[in-house]
Design an enzyme around this catalytic site. Structure first.
Site, PDB file in Angstrom:
ATOM      1  N   SER A 160     -13.016  -4.669  -6.747  1.00 47.02           N
ATOM      2  CA  SER A 160     -12.560  -3.658  -5.794  1.00 47.02           C
ATOM      3  C   SER A 160     -11.942  -2.520  -6.597  1.00 47.02           C
ATOM      4  CB  SER A 160     -11.489  -4.270  -4.874  1.00 47.02           C
ATOM      5  OG  SER A 160     -10.720  -3.263  -4.254  1.00 47.02           O
ATOM      6  N   TYR A 173      -3.849  -9.298  -3.069  1.00 47.37           N
ATOM      7  CA  TYR A 173      -5.241  -8.830  -3.194  1.00 47.37           C
ATOM      8  C   TYR A 173      -5.424  -8.032  -4.497  1.00 47.37           C
ATOM      9  CZ  TYR A 173      -9.699  -6.688  -1.715  1.00 47.37           C
ATOM     10  OH  TYR A 173     -11.007  -6.278  -1.636  1.00 47.37           O
TER      11      TYR A 173
HETATM   12  P1  NAD Z   1     -16.138  -9.568   4.948  1.00 52.15           P
HETATM   13  O1  NAD Z   1     -14.878 -10.121   5.508  1.00 52.15           O
HETATM   14  O2  NAD Z   1     -17.212  -9.145   5.885  1.00 52.15           O
HETATM   15  O3  NAD Z   1     -16.794 -10.594   3.926  1.00 52.15           O
HETATM   16  C1  NAD Z   1     -16.081 -11.539   3.185  1.00 52.15           C
HETATM   17  C2  NAD Z   1     -16.905 -12.797   3.174  1.00 52.15           C
HETATM   18  O4  NAD Z   1     -16.284 -13.789   2.350  1.00 52.15           O
HETATM   19  C3  NAD Z   1     -17.040 -13.394   4.579  1.00 52.15           C
HETATM   20  O5  NAD Z   1     -18.387 -13.700   4.829  1.00 52.15           O
HETATM   21  C4  NAD Z   1     -16.190 -14.642   4.517  1.00 52.15           C
HETATM   22  O6  NAD Z   1     -16.631 -15.666   5.357  1.00 52.15           O
HETATM   23  C5  NAD Z   1     -16.361 -15.013   3.040  1.00 52.15           C
HETATM   24  N1  NAD Z   1     -15.325 -15.944   2.599  1.00 52.15           N
HETATM   25  C6  NAD Z   1     -13.987 -15.844   2.772  1.00 52.15           C
HETATM   26  N2  NAD Z   1     -13.383 -16.917   2.251  1.00 52.15           N
HETATM   27  C7  NAD Z   1     -14.364 -17.712   1.742  1.00 52.15           C
HETATM   28  C8  NAD Z   1     -14.380 -18.958   1.077  1.00 52.15           C
HETATM   29  N3  NAD Z   1     -13.246 -19.628   0.840  1.00 52.15           N
HETATM   30  N4  NAD Z   1     -15.573 -19.466   0.677  1.00 52.15           N
HETATM   31  C9  NAD Z   1     -16.721 -18.803   0.919  1.00 52.15           C
HETATM   32  N5  NAD Z   1     -16.775 -17.625   1.559  1.00 52.15           N
HETATM   33  C10 NAD Z   1     -15.607 -17.091   1.957  1.00 52.15           C
HETATM   34  O7  NAD Z   1     -15.700  -8.363   4.034  1.00 52.15           O
HETATM   35  P2  NAD Z   1     -16.497  -7.582   2.895  1.00 52.15           P
HETATM   36  O8  NAD Z   1     -15.934  -6.235   2.887  1.00 52.15           O
HETATM   37  O9  NAD Z   1     -17.961  -7.761   3.039  1.00 52.15           O
HETATM   38  O10 NAD Z   1     -15.976  -8.333   1.601  1.00 52.15           O
HETATM   39  C11 NAD Z   1     -16.844  -8.856   0.608  1.00 52.15           C
HETATM   40  C12 NAD Z   1     -16.218  -8.670  -0.759  1.00 52.15           C
HETATM   41  O11 NAD Z   1     -16.104  -7.266  -1.033  1.00 52.15           O
HETATM   42  C13 NAD Z   1     -14.807  -9.252  -0.898  1.00 52.15           C
HETATM   43  O12 NAD Z   1     -14.669  -9.857  -2.169  1.00 52.15           O
HETATM   44  C14 NAD Z   1     -13.928  -8.019  -0.811  1.00 52.15           C
HETATM   45  O13 NAD Z   1     -12.710  -8.174  -1.479  1.00 52.15           O
HETATM   46  C15 NAD Z   1     -14.820  -6.995  -1.497  1.00 52.15           C
HETATM   47  N6  NAD Z   1     -14.488  -5.598  -1.213  1.00 52.15           N
HETATM   48  C16 NAD Z   1     -14.644  -5.062   0.026  1.00 52.15           C
HETATM   49  C17 NAD Z   1     -14.316  -3.721   0.243  1.00 52.15           C
HETATM   50  C18 NAD Z   1     -14.472  -3.053   1.571  1.00 52.15           C
HETATM   51  O14 NAD Z   1     -14.014  -1.912   1.711  1.00 52.15           O
HETATM   52  N7  NAD Z   1     -15.099  -3.658   2.541  1.00 52.15           N
HETATM   53  C19 NAD Z   1     -13.828  -2.954  -0.808  1.00 52.15           C
HETATM   54  C20 NAD Z   1     -13.672  -3.553  -2.053  1.00 52.15           C
HETATM   55  C21 NAD Z   1     -14.009  -4.858  -2.258  1.00 52.15           C
END
Ligand code: NAD
Length: 275
Positions: A160, A173
């Site tokens: 991130s 986080y």
């Molecule tokens: P999201 O909540 O849609 O996806 C997160 C996924 O991780 C979900 O499918 C959830 O079920 C899964 N998850 C959570 N705990 C888990 C576990 N213990 N075992 C297996 N799966 C698990 O959100 P997203 O934005 O798609 O996030 C995906 C990744 O991207 C994350 O690592 C998040 O930190 C990162 N991220 C997102 C953003 C953003 O702006 N959306 C920015 C930077 C980083």
């Protein structure tokens, strides 16, 4: 139908946390490029199945596997099932992650621990399992001498912009993502002689459920756009395309890098007209 000369044709990819958001987009995009994709979900089987259905409806191949990435036995089972069904592994997209927000003064140990367990320990467990598999299958094929031109396995970690931007109210986080930076660089250094490539992508604001509370509120959304010089929120597909590049041989000489996919969020936008 997927063309037979597609970039990932015949390759097996695990995407963790693929039942929603960025993970889902990565799974669908990589399947569209010919990969056989293992769609991992933790709790929401129905949403995981939707990802797999989308892949299959487009002529792709995949498999749905439940596993909590923070649990060692679950991770072992996820990889074992992958090998049982597809016989090998070529790419890990270690994407699963979550937030549990609180001010620092109010943050409980449980909130701290949960985020570290999933976002950091989960990455450790999945990356270790993938690296072991890459080395084992490479030895079996007698091609681990380091003399072959291309990588024997690729890992892309989901970090991130908060691996470099401090984030008050989200210290668990930010600590987990900052940890990913050094974890990724260190294992990249250690695994490169085996011809395993390890890189991260660091998204900025991407429109998913993780930050719905911000983009669904017009006031907060306006404030968010001011942090993005490119003046639009990112899409999961923006990230998936970058992941695909890092996971394919076009980036074969890229190792230990973090690719920011953030519309310029890391460019200190507050300084744009205040120099
Ligand atoms: P999201 O909540 O849609 O996806 C997160 C996924 O991780 C979900 O499918 C959830 O079920 C899964 N998850 C959570 N705990 C888990 C576990 N213990 N075992 C297996 N799966 C698990 O959100 P997203 O934005 O798609 O996030 C995906 C990744 O991207 C994350 O690592 C998040 O930190 C990162 N991220 C997102 C953003 C953003 O702006 N959306 C920015 C930077 C980083």
């Amino acid at each position: 139908m997927i063309p037979t000369d597609a970039k990932f044709n015949g390759q097996v990819v695990i995407v963790t946390g693929a039942s929603s958001g960025i993970g889902r987009a990565c799974a669908i995009h990589l399947a569209g490029l010919g990969a056989k994709v293992v769609v991992n979900y933790s709790t929401n089987q129905e949403e995981g199945q939707k990802t797999l259905d989308t892949i299959k409806n487009s002529g792709g191949a995949g498999l749905l596997v439940q596993a909590d990435v923070s649990k060692e036995d679950d991770v072992a089972r996820l990889f074992a099932r992958t090998i049982e069904v597809f016989g090998r592994l070529d790419v890990l997209v270690s994407n699963a992650g979550l937030q549990q927000d609180a001010t620092f003064l109010e943050m409980t140990l449980a909130q701290w621990q949960k985020v570290i367990d999933v976002n950091l320990t989960g990455q450790f467990l999945c990356c270790r399992q993938a690296a072991r598999q890459f080395v084992a299958q490479s030895k079996k094929n007698n091609d681990s001498s380091g003399s072959q031109p291309l990588s024997i396995g690729k890992i892309v970690l989901m970090s991130s912009v908060h691996d470099v931007i401090p984030w008050a109210g989200h210290v668990n986080y930010a600590a987990s993502k900052g940890g990913i930076m050094m974890f990724m660089r260190s294992i990249s250094q250690e695994l490169a002689p085996y011809k395993i490539r390890v890189n991260s992508v660091s998204p900025g604001a991407i429109k998913t459920s993780i930050n719905k509370e911000v983009w669904s509120d017009p006031e907060k959304y306006k404030g968010l756009l001011e942090l993005i010089p490119y003046r639009r929120i990112g899409t999961p597909e923006d990230v998936a395309k970058a992941v695909a590049w890092l996971a394919c041989d076009d980036s074969d000489y890229v190792n230990g890098e973090t690719l920011y996919i953030d519309g310029g969020m890391t460019l200190y936008p507050e300084f744009a007209d205040n120099g």
